[in-house]
Design a protein around this motif. Structure first.
Motif, PDB file in Angstrom:
ATOM      1  N   ARG A   1       0.863  -1.087  -0.117  1.00 53.17           N
ATOM      2  CA  ARG A   1      -0.238   0.139  -0.011  1.00 53.17           C
ATOM      3  C   ARG A   1       1.079   1.371   0.031  1.00 53.17           C
ATOM      4  O   ARG A   1       0.533   2.101  -0.772  1.00 53.17           O
ATOM      5  CB  ARG A   1      -0.958   0.158   1.524  1.00 53.17           C
ATOM      6  CG  ARG A   1      -1.822   1.088   1.312  1.00 53.17           C
ATOM      7  CD  ARG A   1      -2.487   1.155   2.598  1.00 53.17           C
ATOM      8  NE  ARG A   1      -1.433   1.378   3.680  1.00 53.17           N
ATOM      9  CZ  ARG A   1      -1.546   0.796   4.945  1.00 53.17           C
ATOM     10  NH1 ARG A   1      -2.598   0.217   5.170  1.00 53.17           N
ATOM     11  NH2 ARG A   1      -0.977   0.867   6.003  1.00 53.17           N
ATOM     12  N   GLU A   2       1.804   1.364   0.968  1.00 58.52           N
ATOM     13  CA  GLU A   2       2.623   2.562   0.962  1.00 58.52           C
ATOM     14  C   GLU A   2       3.417   2.769  -0.307  1.00 58.52           C
ATOM     15  O   GLU A   2       3.933   3.724  -0.606  1.00 58.52           O
ATOM     16  CB  GLU A   2       3.411   2.509   2.219  1.00 58.52           C
ATOM     17  CG  GLU A   2       2.559   2.471   3.575  1.00 58.52           C
ATOM     18  CD  GLU A   2       1.609   3.562   3.502  1.00 58.52           C
ATOM     19  OE1 GLU A   2       1.957   4.927   3.119  1.00 58.52           O
ATOM     20  OE2 GLU A   2       0.338   3.384   3.701  1.00 58.52           O
TER      21      GLU A   2
ATOM     22  N   ARG B   1       1.236   4.166  -2.792  1.00 54.86           N
ATOM     23  CA  ARG B   1       0.741   5.287  -2.555  1.00 54.86           C
ATOM     24  C   ARG B   1       1.835   6.369  -2.902  1.00 54.86           C
ATOM     25  O   ARG B   1       1.619   7.319  -3.481  1.00 54.86           O
ATOM     26  CB  ARG B   1       0.526   5.574  -0.826  1.00 54.86           C
ATOM     27  CG  ARG B   1      -0.229   6.878  -0.581  1.00 54.86           C
ATOM     28  CD  ARG B   1      -0.187   7.047   0.869  1.00 54.86           C
ATOM     29  NE  ARG B   1      -0.578   6.076   1.544  1.00 54.86           N
ATOM     30  CZ  ARG B   1      -2.149   6.029   2.039  1.00 54.86           C
ATOM     31  NH1 ARG B   1      -2.897   6.719   1.599  1.00 54.86           N
ATOM     32  NH2 ARG B   1      -2.295   5.147   2.767  1.00 54.86           N
TER      33      ARG B   1
ATOM     34  N   ARG C   1      -5.101  10.329  -7.104  1.00 53.63           N
ATOM     35  CA  ARG C   1      -4.468   9.407  -6.150  1.00 53.63           C
ATOM     36  C   ARG C   1      -5.260   9.758  -4.799  1.00 53.63           C
ATOM     37  O   ARG C   1      -5.342   8.903  -3.643  1.00 53.63           O
ATOM     38  CB  ARG C   1      -3.170   9.947  -6.062  1.00 53.63           C
ATOM     39  CG  ARG C   1      -3.053  11.564  -5.776  1.00 53.63           C
ATOM     40  CD  ARG C   1      -1.462  12.054  -6.068  1.00 53.63           C
ATOM     41  NE  ARG C   1      -1.408  13.285  -5.765  1.00 53.63           N
ATOM     42  CZ  ARG C   1      -1.551  14.355  -6.498  1.00 53.63           C
ATOM     43  NH1 ARG C   1      -1.940  14.111  -7.945  1.00 53.63           N
ATOM     44  NH2 ARG C   1      -1.391  15.449  -6.336  1.00 53.63           N
TER      45      ARG C   1
ATOM     46  N   PHE D   1      -6.712   2.976  -1.054  1.00 52.77           N
ATOM     47  CA  PHE D   1      -5.797   2.419  -0.391  1.00 52.77           C
ATOM     48  C   PHE D   1      -6.225   1.688   0.833  1.00 52.77           C
ATOM     49  O   PHE D   1      -5.633   0.794   1.326  1.00 52.77           O
ATOM     50  CB  PHE D   1      -4.565   3.619  -0.114  1.00 52.77           C
ATOM     51  CG  PHE D   1      -4.113   4.297  -1.272  1.00 52.77           C
ATOM     52  CD1 PHE D   1      -3.203   3.510  -1.983  1.00 52.77           C
ATOM     53  CD2 PHE D   1      -4.383   5.325  -1.712  1.00 52.77           C
ATOM     54  CE1 PHE D   1      -2.618   3.910  -3.327  1.00 52.77           C
ATOM     55  CE2 PHE D   1      -3.747   6.089  -2.665  1.00 52.77           C
ATOM     56  CZ  PHE D   1      -2.792   5.272  -3.603  1.00 52.77           C
TER      57      PHE D   1
END
Length: 877
Positions: A676-677, A680, A691, A696
């Motif tokens: 996820r990070e 992102r 975005r 997320f």
């Protein structure tokens, strides 16, 4: 008259010969025996009793393979469209042409776009028994994906199984299971993995050991009808049911704590950022209750019984909890009483089932296997599939189911929940590999890694935005309708289709998908019979059917392993070719033959034995490929496979039970917040315009009780719609078959829209009412069939009713398409896996008569003799 006893015992078969082969009437592979008469006519197909997988059993589809082989509508030679108009039911005015001309035209039209931009090719290749055909696009540097065998199959199920089992699928171990929970699945009863084989194993378990079955589902399926207990549940709330069961297991202390401490990462300490607490060398900490301090997971002074599963601690200044405690805290909000408001399942029912589940798991008992190992014996398991997992929060939903299993310690143990590989390639291959800090390596990419992130996206279906997901074909519609928003810098204009029918199978509005196809400059279809897709083709390349071709495959067999072998029973009865011959010819004409050979070497694993590798500059036949698959498995020549038909054996114990022995299973999936990070950050660096709206939050290391968006639709949509299928409809390729059509359309379950009888009475509806069904996204028409065997808020739509009008006259048109009513947007798509929501909220309106456009031809409803064409009052309900 005296009758010879030999005449009585004889059946009606003419003299001839039996051949061993493999069925291909669904994507799985049951072994068969096929009888061909002396004059070359196939007149009997039955299961091969020597294969322990299906043990001589064969489903209705397998028996109906004869009707596919002799279908008068089969494509008999290459065809070229002469009518430029395209659409459902529009006559293409086919013109027969030679193979040379058909292949030349096809290669020329593909190459036009290939030379401009390989991304302009849209592949839809769905012969799952031949993965080397599926992955042909890699040879031309293309990662687009249009077939439905992605998220419309097990979109979140497969990646999660990769994390838990390092396997593609999973199944309850019917060999020893005594308590079987079936949640939104047909395994062992009506559909999914090797339907005939699985039903054989489950039937044995029920007859020989009295295995109890509890079915949790909105509609009483075949599993529900045969179960000891059917638990009706509101659609799209299965995760909440599983979490309420886990609440009982955790808060009543009914877990296998020895297993959790020894064989999972449940004791690993988690910080407030959702990541494990590590030292400078990235080794993970646990808490030792004996010495009351943190230690690294591999500290030699640690004893498993002293690993803390609960509590809050501070390590190196970081507040942390064991992963088990993190989930226990989450489950505070998932009590049966709280979840009843979501699932409608009474709390007493949940508590009783959870307690019986734990009791039947026999926590603490062991079994000594034939290979000498002593392992936990856990004869209770929670089974599920698409009906339960096909929802917006798919990754969390699948994780919740598996955690219910993990809490009682049944993962890959006798009687429990076991991983099922697609194929092992070689008999000695094990599918589990070590990861970091003693954990098993999570492998969500069971069908190969997703393409890397790119902005603008290099894939029309946005695959690079789902690093742990599978291909989501429905997302092609986002790029098609909103190219500026989703960054589309190219538009596919050539569609290469093989044994695939996405215009029927993919969710979203048919009118827009039909326009999507009309906008293609060129479409080629490789198929056996007409489908909704072939209506749009410019060229038909007719493939030989499975009774005329070679193949060797191991495709997700529950309980067994080994190659199921297919050989031609008759020569091709028409001017057709195998899929291999077609794609090797196209590859040579496109100048990518060497690249395609390397793709096959990689996909089928021939690289493991260099003497089996396909060589540069050579084309190969389906027989060549099948022979190499058999040699890769056990070094047996093709003649051996022709005689035996398969090399199937019961699953080798070291690969079936605890194949990860010595590694820790992923109770807590840290890779999800990690990915996820990373994603992102990629979105931020690329300044992706949406975005801030990307989901997320769907990347969670443990499931939560968040509601799926389906429950947030406007109140006027007061019912939930679901679709379902039975064994004769399993994995499609069915309704043009007269035997299948006959048994399907004689069953009221498949000819009416199912509505709870009390609900119908309350809302003013009756049996036989013609109704309009509307969701926020689409509509369909149908007749109601009321029943007590469906949840009171649910409308059931058989898969048999979701047909569009087709050139194929043996496919009946119904009142619309269930998938038209489904969303295709990101609001209803799992941000982690790409899994779309497969249920929807609907409202129904009574009509006086069918709309005019449905009166022009027969509908399936004409076959329902018991329902009168009653005219009711119009009006909204």
């Amino acid at each position: 008259m005296q009758v010879n006893s030999r005449d009585i015992n004889q059946n009606s078969l003419k003299p001839g010969k039996w051949f061993n082969s493999t069925c291909k009437m669904c994507l799985h592979s049951c072994s068969t025996r096929v009888h061909v008469t002396a004059d070359g006519v196939i007149n009997k197909i039955e299961g091969n009793p020597t294969n322990p997988s299906n043990a001589g059993k064969l489903c209705p589809k397998g028996n109906a393979g004869i009707m596919r082989h002799y279908d008068p509508q089969r494509f008999q030679q290459p065809l070229r469209r002469t009518n430029p108009e395209k659409g459902p039911g529009v006559d293409p005015k086919w013109e027969p042409i030679s193979w040379e001309e058909a292949l030349d035209i096809t290669a020329r039209e593909i190459k036009k776009s290939l030379d401009e931009d390989p991304r302009k090719i849209m592949p839809s290749l769905e012969d799952f028994q031949k993965m080397h055909i599926w992955f042909w696009p890699l040879a031309i540097g293309n990662h687009n994906f249009y077939q439905s065998g992605g998220t419309m199959c097990g979109g979140a199920y497969h990646p999660l199984n990769g994390y838990i089992h390092s396997a593609f699928g999973a199944v309850n171990d019917a060999k020893y299971c005594n308590f079987w929970i079936s949640n939104g699945a047909g395994d062992g009863f009506s559909s999914h993995l090797h339907a005939a084989a699985a039903s054989h194993w489950v039937a044995k378990a029920r007859i020989e050991r009295g295995m109890k079955v509890v079915a949790v589902e909105p509609r009483m399926s075949i599993a529900g009808a045969k179960a000891e207990e059917w638990v009706p549940i509101r659609p799209a709330t299965d995760r909440h049911f599983a979490m309420s069961m886990s609440h009982v297991l955790v808060y009543e202390g009914l877990c296998d704590y020895v297993f959790l401490r020894k064989d999972t990462n449940a004791p690993y300490l988690v910080g407030p950022d959702q990541f494990f607490v590590r030292n400078a060398d990235r080794q993970i900490y646990v808490w030792d209750t004996a010495d009351n301090c943190a230690k690294l997971w591999n500290d030699p002074s640690l004893k498993n019984e002293n690993l803390a599963l609960e509590g809050e601690y501070v390590v190196n200044g970081v507040k942390c909890r064991p992963a088990f405690q993190v989930y226990k805290d989450t489950l505070k909000d998932a009590s049966p009483e709280a979840m009843e408001k979501i699932t409608t399942v009474p709390p007493d029912t949940v508590r009783r089932i959870a307690r019986e589940f734990a009791k039947e798991a026999r926590i603490g008992e062991t079994m000594t296997l034939e290979d000498g190992r002593t392992v936990p014996f856990r004869p209770a398991a929670y089974n599920y599939y698409r009906g339960a997992q096909g929802h917006k929060t798919g990754m969390m939903t699948n994780h919740a189911f598996q955690l219910t299993n993990m809490l009682i310690g049944n993962i890959d143990h006798p009687g429990g929940r076991c991983g099922v590989t697609i194929t092992d390639g070689c008999v000695d291959n094990n599918h589990c590999q070590p990861g970091e800090s003693g954990q098993m390596l999570g492998t969500p990419h069971q069908l190969g890694h997703m393409p890397p992130f790119s902005w603008p996206p290099n894939e029309y279906h946005l695959a690079g935005f789902f690093p742990v997901g599978v291909n989501g074909p429905h997302l092609n519609m986002l790029s098609y309708l909103e190219p500026e928003k989703y960054g589309s810098t190219f538009k596919p204009d050539v569609l290469v289709n093989c044994h695939s029918n996405p215009v029927w199978a993919i969710q979203g509005p048919r009118d827009k998908w039909l326009q999507f196809l009309k906008d293609m400059r060129f479409i080629v279809c490789v198929d056996v019979i007409p489908t909704e897709m072939t209506d749009f083709a410019d060229i038909i390349l007719p493939s030989s059917d499975y009774l005329e071709t070679w193949n060797g495959v191991m495709i997700e067999p529950p309980y067994t392993e080994g190659i199921c072998f297919r050989q031609p029973i008759t020569p091709p009865i028409y001017d057709t070719k195998s899929e291999e011959e077609i794609f090797f010819e196209l590859s040579e004409r496109l100048g990518v033959l060497d690249q395609y050979n390397e793709v096959i070497n990689m996909i089928l694993g021939f690289n493991q034995k260099p003497h089996l590798k396909l060589e540069p500059g050579k084309k190969y036949t389906d027989r060549d490929i099948a022979e190499r698959v058999g040699l890769l498995w056990n070094d047996k020549p093709i003649e051996w496979y022709m005689e035996h038909g398969h090399s199937s054996t019961e699953r080798r114990l070291d690969k079936w039970y605890r194949p990860w022995d010595g590694m820790r299973l992923l109770f807590y999936i840290e890779d999800l917040p990690v990915q996820r990070e990373i994603l992102r950050q990629q979105f931020e660096e690329a300044q992706v315009p949406f975005r801030n709206e990307w989901p997320f939050e769907d990347y969670q290391p443990l499931p939560t009780t968040v509601l799926d968006p389906i429950h947030l639709e406007p109140a006027e949509y007061n019912l939930y719609a679901i679709t379902f299928k039975d064994i004769q409809l399993n994995f499609g390729e069915s309704l043009s078959n007269p035997w299948i059509k006959d048994i399907t359309y004689r069953d009221p379950v498949h000819t009416g829209l199912l509505l709870n009888r009390a609900t119908a009475e309350k809302l003013g509806f009756a049996d036989g009412d013609i109704v309009l069904v509307e969701s926020p996204y689409g509509r369909l028409y149908g007749r109601l069939a009321t029943t007590e065997s469906i949840h009171h808020e649910t409308l059931g739509v058989s898969n048999a009713l979701s047909r569009t009008k087709s050139e194929n006259r043996s496919v009946l048109m119904s009142g619309g398409h269930y998938n038209d009513m489904l969303p295709y947007d990101m609001r209803n798509t799992d941000g982690a896996t790409g899994q779309p929501e497969t249920s929807c909220r609907v409202k129904i309106t009574k009509l006086d008569d069918w709309p005019d456009f449905l009166k022009h031809g027969s509908t399936v409803y004409d076959f329902v003799d018991s329902i009168q064409n009653a005219k009711g009052k119009g009006g909204q309900h």
